[in-house]
Scaffold this active site. Structure first.
Site, PDB file in Angstrom:
ATOM      1  N   GLU A 296     -67.987  38.723 -23.853  1.00 31.41           N
ATOM      2  CA  GLU A 296     -68.160  37.780 -22.749  1.00 31.41           C
ATOM      3  C   GLU A 296     -66.813  37.300 -22.234  1.00 31.41           C
ATOM      4  OE1 GLU A 296     -70.806  35.006 -24.577  1.00 31.41           O
ATOM      5  OE2 GLU A 296     -69.294  34.205 -25.914  1.00 31.41           O
TER       6      GLU A 296
ATOM      7  N   LYS B  51     -63.720  34.941 -21.415  1.00 30.42           N
ATOM      8  CA  LYS B  51     -63.167  33.725 -22.015  1.00 30.42           C
ATOM      9  C   LYS B  51     -62.942  32.760 -20.853  1.00 30.42           C
ATOM     10  CE  LYS B  51     -60.147  31.933 -25.510  1.00 30.42           C
ATOM     11  NZ  LYS B  51     -59.608  30.729 -24.919  1.00 30.42           N
TER      12      LYS B  51
ATOM     13  N   ASP C 257     -62.065  29.589 -18.629  1.00 29.86           N
ATOM     14  CA  ASP C 257     -60.906  28.704 -18.644  1.00 29.86           C
ATOM     15  C   ASP C 257     -61.335  27.296 -18.230  1.00 29.86           C
ATOM     16  OD1 ASP C 257     -58.332  28.246 -19.199  1.00 29.86           O
ATOM     17  OD2 ASP C 257     -57.508  29.268 -17.443  1.00 29.86           O
TER      18      ASP C 257
ATOM     19  N   GLU D 225     -68.767  25.977 -22.417  1.00 33.84           N
ATOM     20  CA  GLU D 225     -67.559  25.616 -21.686  1.00 33.84           C
ATOM     21  C   GLU D 225     -67.950  24.911 -20.385  1.00 33.84           C
ATOM     22  OE1 GLU D 225     -64.922  26.524 -23.359  1.00 33.84           O
ATOM     23  OE2 GLU D 225     -63.209  26.716 -22.008  1.00 33.84           O
TER      24      GLU D 225
ATOM     25  N   TYR E 281     -71.327  26.977 -18.975  1.00 37.60           N
ATOM     26  CA  TYR E 281     -71.937  28.173 -19.557  1.00 37.60           C
ATOM     27  C   TYR E 281     -71.992  27.971 -21.066  1.00 37.60           C
ATOM     28  CZ  TYR E 281     -71.644  30.978 -15.233  1.00 37.60           C
ATOM     29  OH  TYR E 281     -71.800  31.478 -13.977  1.00 37.60           O
TER      30      TYR E 281
ATOM     31  N   LYS F  85     -67.667  39.134 -29.976  1.00 38.06           N
ATOM     32  CA  LYS F  85     -68.286  38.498 -31.146  1.00 38.06           C
ATOM     33  C   LYS F  85     -69.192  39.515 -31.824  1.00 38.06           C
ATOM     34  CE  LYS F  85     -68.150  34.090 -28.810  1.00 38.06           C
ATOM     35  NZ  LYS F  85     -68.865  33.070 -28.059  1.00 38.06           N
TER      36      LYS F  85
ATOM     37  N   LYS G 201     -56.707  38.272 -24.835  1.00 41.22           N
ATOM     38  CA  LYS G 201     -56.184  37.531 -23.691  1.00 41.22           C
ATOM     39  C   LYS G 201     -55.616  38.484 -22.637  1.00 41.22           C
ATOM     40  CE  LYS G 201     -55.734  33.412 -24.089  1.00 41.22           C
ATOM     41  NZ  LYS G 201     -55.254  32.354 -24.926  1.00 41.22           N
TER      42      LYS G 201
ATOM     43  N   CYS H 101     -19.877  16.287 -21.174  1.00 44.43           N
ATOM     44  CA  CYS H 101     -21.266  15.888 -20.964  1.00 44.43           C
ATOM     45  C   CYS H 101     -21.459  15.437 -19.510  1.00 44.43           C
ATOM     46  CB  CYS H 101     -21.605  14.745 -21.914  1.00 44.43           C
ATOM     47  SG  CYS H 101     -23.176  13.956 -21.559  1.00 44.43           S
TER      48      CYS H 101
ATOM     49  N   CYS I 248     -22.033  11.395 -19.774  1.00 46.87           N
ATOM     50  CA  CYS I 248     -21.036  10.402 -20.211  1.00 46.87           C
ATOM     51  C   CYS I 248     -19.614  10.952 -20.241  1.00 46.87           C
ATOM     52  CB  CYS I 248     -21.399   9.863 -21.592  1.00 46.87           C
ATOM     53  SG  CYS I 248     -21.180  11.074 -22.912  1.00 46.87           S
TER      54      CYS I 248
ATOM     55  N   CYS J 192     -23.851  16.912 -26.800  1.00 51.09           N
ATOM     56  CA  CYS J 192     -22.895  15.899 -26.385  1.00 51.09           C
ATOM     57  C   CYS J 192     -22.524  15.104 -27.635  1.00 51.09           C
ATOM     58  CB  CYS J 192     -23.541  14.992 -25.349  1.00 51.09           C
ATOM     59  SG  CYS J 192     -22.661  13.437 -25.164  1.00 51.09           S
TER      60      CYS J 192
ATOM     61  N   CYS K 233     -23.298   7.611 -25.161  1.00 51.48           N
ATOM     62  CA  CYS K 233     -23.826   8.390 -24.020  1.00 51.48           C
ATOM     63  C   CYS K 233     -25.124   7.756 -23.545  1.00 51.48           C
ATOM     64  CB  CYS K 233     -24.074   9.834 -24.449  1.00 51.48           C
ATOM     65  SG  CYS K 233     -24.848  10.832 -23.163  1.00 51.48           S
TER      66      CYS K 233
HETATM   67  S1  IVH Z   1     -66.513  30.806 -28.886  1.00 46.98           S
HETATM   68  C1  IVH Z   1     -66.330  29.863 -33.139  1.00 46.98           C
HETATM   69  N1  IVH Z   1     -66.708  31.864 -26.487  1.00 46.98           N
HETATM   70  O1  IVH Z   1     -61.958  29.117 -26.212  1.00 46.98           O
HETATM   71  C2  IVH Z   1     -66.348  30.175 -31.712  1.00 46.98           C
HETATM   72  N2  IVH Z   1     -65.097  30.175 -26.824  1.00 46.98           N
HETATM   73  O2  IVH Z   1     -60.020  29.449 -28.331  1.00 46.98           O
HETATM   74  C3  IVH Z   1     -65.466  29.331 -30.885  1.00 46.98           C
HETATM   75  N3  IVH Z   1     -63.822  29.591 -24.834  1.00 46.98           N
HETATM   76  O3  IVH Z   1     -62.565  26.039 -27.742  1.00 46.98           O
HETATM   77  C4  IVH Z   1     -65.651  29.388 -29.452  1.00 46.98           C
HETATM   78  N4  IVH Z   1     -64.814  30.987 -23.470  1.00 46.98           N
HETATM   79  O4  IVH Z   1     -63.128  26.261 -25.260  1.00 46.98           O
HETATM   80  C5  IVH Z   1     -66.077  30.975 -27.255  1.00 46.98           C
HETATM   81  N5  IVH Z   1     -66.987  32.865 -24.412  1.00 46.98           N
HETATM   82  C6  IVH Z   1     -66.385  31.985 -25.182  1.00 46.98           C
HETATM   83  C7  IVH Z   1     -65.372  31.141 -24.689  1.00 46.98           C
HETATM   84  C8  IVH Z   1     -64.739  30.251 -25.547  1.00 46.98           C
HETATM   85  C9  IVH Z   1     -63.895  30.050 -23.588  1.00 46.98           C
HETATM   86  C10 IVH Z   1     -62.873  28.563 -25.301  1.00 46.98           C
HETATM   87  C11 IVH Z   1     -63.494  27.402 -25.998  1.00 46.98           C
HETATM   88  C12 IVH Z   1     -62.861  27.336 -27.359  1.00 46.98           C
HETATM   89  C13 IVH Z   1     -61.631  28.148 -27.157  1.00 46.98           C
HETATM   90  C14 IVH Z   1     -61.226  28.793 -28.455  1.00 46.98           C
END
Ligand code: IVH
Length: 675
Positions: free
Chosen positions: A114, A116, A118, A173, A223, A290, A314, A408, A411, A426, A432
């Site tokens: 899924e 991540k 923000d 989130e 979500y 996961k 990431k 510096c 001073c 400094c 200073c």
């Molecule tokens: S799972 C044990 N799923 O990422 C599982 N987290 O780095 C922990 N986040 O605090 C979280 N999208 O704020 C999960 N699809 C996603 C996510 C997600 C964003 C954030 C969340 C968490 C942080 C962890």
């Protein structure tokens, strides 16, 4: 009361809930917004005619109650963890291999993949299908109670559909879609107000509002992606099925999540999302994999603060080109002279970057940054922006290498860069202006001279007004002089004067710590005092026999060099003379010949203690002769663990080493009063 009204109210609520569900969960609205608004208006009218029909889970009641003064605290029944990060395909391969090895599975695993998101993590509790509480993640153990604010988010249901469990805690989130973020920023600009730097900050700022009406006005979405505490429900075997159940209960789930097969499936998913990222309606900073099977998840368990069954892959940090307009030197509160590149402002990684630190002079030389250069800058998520490299082919003619300032900029004192150290400093110290205020604030602080009531703001006034140029000047201040400070009546001035007077009688460790010698914290000050007993022998050793200073436990060549530099400077010798002249005295620290009670015992500290700093705990233990070490071994006597402990706690448990919390530590300290 009319039964017709009661029926109509129920019908309207059911219809509104159905439209919310179609809109926010199924992403498939059935009616135009105007029609929805009409239903809402009718419900409001009926409820105001029949207030007895109002219930807390009515969609009209999302903003209920007045703004609060502060957020309450919520202790999470199941801690809210974070995720391990991966940055390359190899990281994903290694994650998958580790998981399969631990599970003893050779065939490819299924993963739930899924985006991540923000935004910021939240947890929400439903009892018998009704939303009752929500909290932020906080430190993972305790979060802030944001129940009223989550209620105010229309995209989140107040009641679950169908047969909901007795207790369901969902995690997810809270985020702000990009379009909404841009809209509220446009509106803020039009009103001449401040804008949010990125959608994540906007989401966090909107959820953490003391007035839920403000939260309600912000285009937030949620979500859900996981579970917390449960009662009356045994989750199905797969993560995808759990999310399916949440969705059926009317909870919004990210529509771009899917089941993928093996590491190849994960990598394909990552590629596809990276390609799709720019077209998504919300911001993501990576994808999360996961392990599908919950039974595998529980067998894999956790390391430190992240599950072994999940990985956040990431996206690489965003990069952009801009130009260096100037290189300036900033003097920090500790005297560090740091080069900063001023840039032509550039939007990158979700914020406008107009300057970056170049850290130190070696870095400037290594990257060969010059004024006029075109440079690559980078910023990822929350990370501080950095200058990656210079494009030499675009360098303007005549651009000269940067020189380190010899004086510096604040001073005019000499700037020194000790051999082997990256940072130039400094040497002005108390003289200073950039450092004076911090040095005096530190001098007066609780663990140093402990001048009660002399906080940061007063120090700033005294220093800025020129009344105090060195710590010794504090002892010359009169009540009349103090009374001229802002918000300082006669009584407070007298109290402060008394506190200053009281601080004159101090101890050698406090004095040493108060002097603010680099690297000499409370624990080192105590060790030095215990070893030398008086100030003179320490000064003598520091200036002429540094090897003698290194005999002190925990003092190495770096601390010895700082002691040498400090005590060799005439200004500092003068300061000590001036302190003495103004009546500051300290008792010699009698080196104890008696065995200290905790001598030979090694302690390890991990995590944050509720009311003691690490330095304080270390100093208290050190005073009883204990050694504080950074790593756990069989020889460790106790591990002291606070909130958010690291892997040290796990190791202690594995080795069967006793673990104390702060209360336990205090008990132990009380059992051995310090002589
Ligand atoms: S799972 C044990 N799923 O990422 C599982 N987290 O780095 C922990 N986040 O605090 C979280 N999208 O704020 C999960 N699809 C996603 C996510 C997600 C964003 C954030 C969340 C968490 C942080 C962890």
């Amino acid at each position: 009361m009319s039964t017709d009204a009661r029926r109509r109210v129920a019908a309207l609520r059911a219809e509104i809930a159905r439209h919310d569900y179609r809109y926010y969960v199924l992403d498939d609205p059935q009616i135009p917004d105007a029609e929805y608004d009409r239903l809402m208006a009718e419900l409001k009218a009926l409820e105001s005619a029949h207030p007895e029909l109002i219930t807390p889970d009515s969609p009209t009641q999302r903003v209920a109650g007045a703004p609060s003064a502060a957020f309450g605290e919520v202790v999470h029944a199941v801690p809210m963890l974070s995720l391990e990060n991966g940055f390359t395909d190899e990281d994903v391969v290694a994650f998958d291999r580790r998981a399969r090895e631990r599970l003893g599975v050779t065939e490819p695993l299924w993963y739930w993949a899924e985006p991540k998101l923000d935004g910021l993590a939240m947890t929400a509790i439903f009892r018998d299908g009704s939303f009752v509480q929500a909290a932020t993640r906080g430190d993972g153990v305790r979060g802030e109670d944001v129940t009223a604010n989550l209620r105010a988010i229309r995209a989140f249901p107040l009641r679950l559909r169908g047969n909901a469990p007795r207790l369901l805690e969902v995690r997810g989130e809270v985020f702000m879609p990009i379009e909404g973020f841009e809209r509220i920023n446009r509106e803020a600009l039009a009103r001449g107000e401040k804008t949010f730097v990125n959608p994540r900050n906007a989401a966090a700022g909107s959820l953490r509002q003391l007035d839920p009406a403000v939260t309600a006005s912000r285009p937030l979405r949620v979500y859900c992606y996981g579970l917390g505490a449960l009662e009356g429900w045994v989750p199905p075997p797969l993560q995808s099925e759990v999310l399916g159940a949440l969705k059926a209960w009317g909870l919004p789930i990210c529509p771009h999540a899917e089941r993928v097969h093996g590491v190849a499936g994960c990598i394909d998913y990552y590629r596809a999302m990276a390609e799709r990222r720019a077209r998504l309606t919300y911001q993501i900073d990576g994808v999360v994999f996961k392990v599908e099977r919950l039974e595998y998840q529980s067998r894999l368990g956790f390391i430190a603060r992240a599950p072994r069954w999940a990985l956040a892959r990431k996206f690489p940090a965003e990069e952009a080109l801009t130009r260096v307009e100037a290189i300036e030197w900033q003097v920090g509160r500790t005297g560090a002279v740091t080069p900063v590149a001023r840039l032509t402002p550039k939007f990158v990684g979700g914020v406008t970057v107009s300057n970056v630190t170049l850290h130190n002079f070696d870095e400037v030389r290594r990257k060969d940054v010059r004024v006029g250069d075109t440079v690559v800058i980078r910023r990822a998520g929350d990370v501080i922006p950095e200058l990656v490299r210079v494009l030499p082919e675009r360098r303007p003619q005549g651009a000269l290498p940067v020189q380190r300032p010899e004086r510096c900029p604040v001073c005019g004192s000499e700037v020194l860069k000790p051999e082997g150290e990256a940072v130039a400093r400094c040497t002005g110290g108390f003289s200073c202006a950039a450092q004076r205020q911090e040095a005096i604030r530190h001098f007066a602080s609780r663990l140093a001279m402990d001048i009660e009531g002399l906080g940061e703001k007063l120090v700033a006034q005294l220093v800025e007004g020129g009344a105090v140029r060195s710590p010794a000047d504090l002892y010359t201040l009169s009540v009349e002089q103090l009374q001229t400070l802002e918000r300082m009546g006669k009584k407070s001035a007298e109290n402060l004067r008394r506190a200053i007077e009281r601080s004159k009688h101090t101890t050698l460790p406090r004095l040493l710590y108060a002097l603010g010698i680099r690297e000499v914290g409370e624990a080192t000050a105590l060790a030095l005092a215990r070893h030398f007993g008086e100030l003179e022998p320490l000064i003598e050793a520091a200036c002429s026999h540094p090897e003698r200073v290194e005999e002190v436990a925990d003092v190495g060549p770096v601390v010895a060099a700082h002691l040498h530099a400090f005590f060799s400077a005439p200004a500092h010798r003068e300061l000590i003379g001036a302190l003495r002249a103004s009546g500051v005295t300290w008792e010699p620290f009698a080196p104890s010949t008696a065995e200290l009670p905790l001598k030979g015992q090694t302690f390890v500290l991990t995590g944050t203690l509720p009311s003691m700093t690490r330095e304080q705990a270390q100093a208290a233990l050190g005073a009883l002769g204990a050694k504080v070490s950074g790593s756990v071994s069989r020889k460790t006597r106790y591990v002291i663990a606070g909130a958010d402990p690291g892997s040290k706690l796990e190791k202690a448990k594995a080795l069967g080493i006793p673990v104390l919390d702060e209360a336990g530590l205090r008990q132990l300290l009380a059992a051995h009063p310090r002589r």
